[in-house]
Design an enzyme around this catalytic site. Structure first.
Site, PDB file in Angstrom:
ATOM      1  N   LYS A  14      37.154 -88.273 -30.323  1.00  0.00           N
ATOM      2  CA  LYS A  14      38.359 -87.495 -30.010  1.00  0.00           C
ATOM      3  C   LYS A  14      39.580 -88.394 -29.849  1.00  0.00           C
ATOM      4  O   LYS A  14      40.613 -88.176 -30.469  1.00  0.00           O
ATOM      5  CB  LYS A  14      38.181 -86.702 -28.699  1.00  0.00           C
ATOM      6  CG  LYS A  14      37.036 -85.716 -28.710  1.00  0.00           C
ATOM      7  CD  LYS A  14      37.016 -84.889 -27.418  1.00  0.00           C
ATOM      8  CE  LYS A  14      36.655 -85.696 -26.167  1.00  0.00           C
ATOM      9  NZ  LYS A  14      35.276 -86.185 -26.127  1.00  0.00           N
ATOM     10  N   ARG A  89      37.340 -78.500 -20.245  1.00  0.00           N
ATOM     11  CA  ARG A  89      35.955 -78.961 -20.283  1.00  0.00           C
ATOM     12  C   ARG A  89      35.015 -77.976 -19.608  1.00  0.00           C
ATOM     13  O   ARG A  89      33.817 -78.235 -19.545  1.00  0.00           O
ATOM     14  CB  ARG A  89      35.862 -80.300 -19.541  1.00  0.00           C
ATOM     15  CG  ARG A  89      35.695 -81.520 -20.420  1.00  0.00           C
ATOM     16  CD  ARG A  89      35.579 -82.712 -19.494  1.00  0.00           C
ATOM     17  NE  ARG A  89      35.114 -83.904 -20.148  1.00  0.00           N
ATOM     18  CZ  ARG A  89      35.900 -84.788 -20.742  1.00  0.00           C
ATOM     19  NH1 ARG A  89      37.194 -84.584 -20.818  1.00  0.00           N
ATOM     20  NH2 ARG A  89      35.386 -85.880 -21.269  1.00  0.00           N
ATOM     21  N   ARG A 128      31.536 -99.249 -27.274  1.00  0.00           N
ATOM     22  CA  ARG A 128      32.980 -98.953 -27.217  1.00  0.00           C
ATOM     23  C   ARG A 128      33.723 -99.971 -26.353  1.00  0.00           C
ATOM     24  O   ARG A 128      33.297-100.354 -25.282  1.00  0.00           O
ATOM     25  CB  ARG A 128      33.199 -97.554 -26.644  1.00  0.00           C
ATOM     26  CG  ARG A 128      34.673 -97.279 -26.339  1.00  0.00           C
ATOM     27  CD  ARG A 128      35.013 -95.838 -26.353  1.00  0.00           C
ATOM     28  NE  ARG A 128      34.524 -95.104 -25.198  1.00  0.00           N
ATOM     29  CZ  ARG A 128      34.704 -93.797 -25.042  1.00  0.00           C
ATOM     30  NH1 ARG A 128      35.329 -93.104 -25.975  1.00  0.00           N
ATOM     31  NH2 ARG A 128      34.230 -93.191 -23.982  1.00  0.00           N
ATOM     32  N   ARG A 161      34.935 -99.475 -20.440  1.00  0.00           N
ATOM     33  CA  ARG A 161      35.148 -98.497 -19.370  1.00  0.00           C
ATOM     34  C   ARG A 161      33.970 -98.483 -18.405  1.00  0.00           C
ATOM     35  O   ARG A 161      32.830 -98.604 -18.825  1.00  0.00           O
ATOM     36  CB  ARG A 161      35.331 -97.097 -19.984  1.00  0.00           C
ATOM     37  CG  ARG A 161      36.766 -96.715 -20.201  1.00  0.00           C
ATOM     38  CD  ARG A 161      36.899 -95.509 -21.074  1.00  0.00           C
ATOM     39  NE  ARG A 161      36.121 -94.358 -20.613  1.00  0.00           N
ATOM     40  CZ  ARG A 161      36.156 -93.155 -21.188  1.00  0.00           C
ATOM     41  NH1 ARG A 161      36.921 -92.962 -22.240  1.00  0.00           N
ATOM     42  NH2 ARG A 161      35.430 -92.176 -20.726  1.00  0.00           N
ATOM     43  N   ARG A 172      27.242 -87.586 -18.168  1.00  0.00           N
ATOM     44  CA  ARG A 172      28.330 -86.993 -18.962  1.00  0.00           C
ATOM     45  C   ARG A 172      27.772 -86.039 -20.015  1.00  0.00           C
ATOM     46  O   ARG A 172      28.328 -84.973 -20.258  1.00  0.00           O
ATOM     47  CB  ARG A 172      29.163 -88.098 -19.622  1.00  0.00           C
ATOM     48  CG  ARG A 172      30.118 -88.760 -18.626  1.00  0.00           C
ATOM     49  CD  ARG A 172      30.502 -90.152 -19.047  1.00  0.00           C
ATOM     50  NE  ARG A 172      31.347 -90.219 -20.219  1.00  0.00           N
ATOM     51  CZ  ARG A 172      31.554 -91.322 -20.918  1.00  0.00           C
ATOM     52  NH1 ARG A 172      30.965 -92.447 -20.545  1.00  0.00           N
ATOM     53  NH2 ARG A 172      32.343 -91.303 -21.968  1.00  0.00           N
TER      54      ARG A 172
HETATM   55  P1  ADP Z   1      34.989 -88.988 -22.893  1.00  0.00           P
HETATM   56  O1  ADP Z   1      34.983 -90.262 -23.629  1.00  0.00           O
HETATM   57  O2  ADP Z   1      33.722 -88.725 -22.153  1.00  0.00           O
HETATM   58  O3  ADP Z   1      35.418 -87.821 -23.709  1.00  0.00           O
HETATM   59  P2  ADP Z   1      37.438 -88.865 -21.231  1.00  0.00           P
HETATM   60  O4  ADP Z   1      38.258 -90.078 -21.316  1.00  0.00           O
HETATM   61  O5  ADP Z   1      37.945 -87.626 -21.890  1.00  0.00           O
HETATM   62  O6  ADP Z   1      35.994 -89.260 -21.703  1.00  0.00           O
HETATM   63  O7  ADP Z   1      37.175 -88.493 -19.686  1.00  0.00           O
HETATM   64  C1  ADP Z   1      36.636 -89.436 -18.798  1.00  0.00           C
HETATM   65  C2  ADP Z   1      36.225 -88.761 -17.512  1.00  0.00           C
HETATM   66  O8  ADP Z   1      37.375 -88.161 -16.862  1.00  0.00           O
HETATM   67  C3  ADP Z   1      35.236 -87.600 -17.639  1.00  0.00           C
HETATM   68  O9  ADP Z   1      33.890 -88.043 -17.729  1.00  0.00           O
HETATM   69  C4  ADP Z   1      35.509 -86.834 -16.328  1.00  0.00           C
HETATM   70  O10 ADP Z   1      34.956 -87.476 -15.206  1.00  0.00           O
HETATM   71  C5  ADP Z   1      37.026 -86.946 -16.196  1.00  0.00           C
HETATM   72  N1  ADP Z   1      37.688 -85.812 -16.885  1.00  0.00           N
HETATM   73  C6  ADP Z   1      38.462 -85.881 -17.997  1.00  0.00           C
HETATM   74  N2  ADP Z   1      38.883 -84.665 -18.375  1.00  0.00           N
HETATM   75  C7  ADP Z   1      38.366 -83.783 -17.487  1.00  0.00           C
HETATM   76  C8  ADP Z   1      38.410 -82.373 -17.339  1.00  0.00           C
HETATM   77  N3  ADP Z   1      39.084 -81.598 -18.213  1.00  0.00           N
HETATM   78  N4  ADP Z   1      37.758 -81.813 -16.295  1.00  0.00           N
HETATM   79  C9  ADP Z   1      37.090 -82.561 -15.422  1.00  0.00           C
HETATM   80  N5  ADP Z   1      36.972 -83.890 -15.506  1.00  0.00           N
HETATM   81  C10 ADP Z   1      37.597 -84.517 -16.524  1.00  0.00           C
END
Ligand code: ADP
Ligand code: ZN
Length: 216
Positions: A14, A89, A128, A161, A172
């Protein structure tokens, strides 16, 4: 009209696609993950609340996340469209977004769903590396930077990360299956969903997305 959601499991690509989409279409990239990480780095109240939750791989509570996005979508730069990455989400977040979209007069008009089988995701996450400065994302083997450990775009040192470890990844993925995957049906029913194969390489997916969005 480009009021877009980018969806997919952790590691689907994404963020990688988002960077190129927002460059091409000049719309703001709204990544809740990036916003939380910035809050953590700056040790704000939000960051302190979210840090432990994010590092173990859980979801930040809906009320906190919705308030953050509502505030962001109300900024003037979203008046010509937006790309949401990592939000919504959960079903309650999607329902809240429907309301916000009406309020700001910019309802979502496309949901891009990037599909990648689960057995590929862990390898992507484990390899990553990200740039804490500009948000660019690399993979040690599949998508390495020109100079090891250094960001091509801005020259900053790359990091791994804290939630990109096997244990947090498992949580996750479980949260994705339980809370996020139901959004596929939600947006299908609204007639907004388009699914894409996320395993064919960065360039191929990008081409397909450009083709769709050029005409949107
Ligand atoms: P990923 O690589 O898993 O898509 P993101 O960078 O989008 O990771 O998000 C990292 C973390 O931030 C998630 O695992 C969650 O803990 C938190 N987070 C991000 N967006 C949301 C959301 N819309 N609702 C709840 N938690 C979120
Ligand atoms: Zn960078």
């Amino acid at each position: 009209m480009k009021n877009i959601i980018l969806m997919g499991p952790p590691g689907a690509g994404k963020g990688t696609q988002a960077t190129d989409l927002v460059d091409r279409y000049k719309i703001p990239h709204i990544s809740t993950g990036d916003m939380f990480r910035e809050a953590i780095a700056n040790k704000t109240e939000l960051g302190l609340k979210a840090q432990a939750i994010i590092e173990r791989g859980d979801l930040v509570p809906d009320d906190v996340t919705v308030a953050l996005v509502k505030d962001r979508l109300s900024q003037p730069d979203c008046a010509n469209g937006y790309l949401l990455d990592g939000f919504p989400r959960t079903i309650p977040q999607a329902e809240a977004l429907e309301e916000i979209g009406k309020q700001i007069g910019r309802p979502v008009n496309l949901v891009i769903n990037i599909e990648v089988p689960q057995d590929i995701l862990l390898d992507r996450i484990a390899g990553r590396r990200v740039c804490p400065q500009c948000g660019a994302s690399y993979h040690v083997r599949n998508m390495p930077p020109h100079k090891e450990g250094v960001c091509d775009r801005c020259g900053h040192e790359l990091i791994q990360r804290k939630d990109d470890n096997a244990e947090s990844f498992k949580i996750r993925l479980e949260n994705y299956d339980k809370s996020t995957a139901p959004l596929i049906g939600f947006y299908k029913e609204l007639g907004l969903l388009k699914s894409y194969d996320g395993t064919g390489g960065k360039a191929r997916l990008q081409k397909e997305l450009f083709e769709t969005l050029d005409n949107l």
